[in-house]
Design an enzyme around this catalytic site. Structure first.
Site, PDB file in Angstrom:
ATOM      1  NE  ARG A 152      -3.741  -0.006   2.976  1.00  0.00           N
ATOM      2  CZ  ARG A 152      -3.657   1.074   3.309  1.00  0.00           C
ATOM      3  NH1 ARG A 152      -2.624   1.138   4.056  1.00  0.00           N
ATOM      4  NH2 ARG A 152      -4.978   1.860   3.195  1.00  0.00           N
ATOM      5  CG  ASP A 167      -4.395   9.957   5.984  1.00  0.00           C
ATOM      6  OD1 ASP A 167      -5.649  10.090   6.355  1.00  0.00           O
ATOM      7  OD2 ASP A 167      -4.844  10.541   4.818  1.00  0.00           O
TER       8      ASP A 167
END
Ligand code: 4HQ
Length: 232
Positions: A152, A167
């Site tokens: 990712r 995040d």
């Protein structure tokens, strides 16, 4: 990035790597996964390739022999390779470690089997990583988890829409709760703030929700980094 996964069960990986985001990442050459069968590096006795033996000093189970493991590693290792052994005795995998690994040119993942590998094979290993404090039946699942969580972070693996998902754990606190249609489900309404279109208020609300749940479920995370001064 190239990833070589050394194990006794190369077929174990087919499902997880052949669907969705990891499949697309391989299709677009961002990820090049090779499955290596450690048994191919075992000395043959007739038509039997022995990879394991009983532990010196006694005890239950079997140990992966150092020779096939070292030969398997050496067959793929190059100057820029980073070799990881998945085992419960390693440092626990984190988002930060996943990000660090995503910047390597070549990862070699060694999956343990049985009670583990002969300690002398670890001289070919750069680092030992655990995916958590529990014991799996073999290291293949741990390698799948590592590849999935690490991939990712490779630029382009997630689309623009998906990239935002990165995040939450980077910041060390939980993601906020999510809602989609319908507006009311079994008597429970979507929180009003999410329907206002006020992006500053929504961001504030999400941050607060994420912090509150982190404090409730994983209080130890609150005492990390700059999260501290945001809790009341
Ligand atoms: N195992 N994180 C024992 C794990 C494990 C873990 C893999 C079981 C290695 C020998 N691997 N074999 N936890 O439990 O990575």
């Amino acid at each position: 990035m190239r990833v070589d996964i050394l194990s006794l069960f190369p077929e174990y990986f087919r499902g997880p790597f052949d669907v969705s985001i990891l499949k697309r990442a391989q299709g677009s050459k961002l990820l090049d996964i090779h499955l290596v069968d450690i048994r191919n590096f075992a000395a043959r006795k007739g038509n039997y390739a022995k990879v394991d033996d009983r532990p010196y000093g006694g005890g239950p189970g079997m140990i992966l022999m150092p020779e096939p493991v070292c030969e398997a590693i050496r067959s793929v290792k190059k100057e820029k390779s980073h070799v990881v052994y998945l085992s419960p005795q390693g440092k626990t995998l984190t988002a930060a470690k996943c990000q660090e690994l995503s910047q390597k040119e070549h990862l070699v993942l060694l999956c343990g089997h049985y009670e583990g590998v002969d300690e002398r094979a670890l001289k070919e290993v750069d680092e030992e990583i655990s995916i958590g404090d529990y014991v799996l039946t073999n290291g293949c699942l741990a390698a799948i988890v590592l590849v999935d969580a690490m991939a990712r972070f490779i630029p382009g693996v997630l689309g623009h829409e998906e990239a935002a998902g990165q995040d939450s754990f980077q910041e060390g606190i939980f993601d906020a709760p999510h809602y989609t249609r319908p507006e009311v489900f079994e008597g429970i309404a979507v929180p009003e703030v999410l329907k206002t279109g006020n992006h500053a208020e929504i961001a504030k609300w999400r941050r607060k929700q994420g912090l509150a749940k982190t404090k409730r479920v994983r209080p130890e995370l609150i005492f990390l980094k700059e999260n501290l001064d945001e809790t009341e």
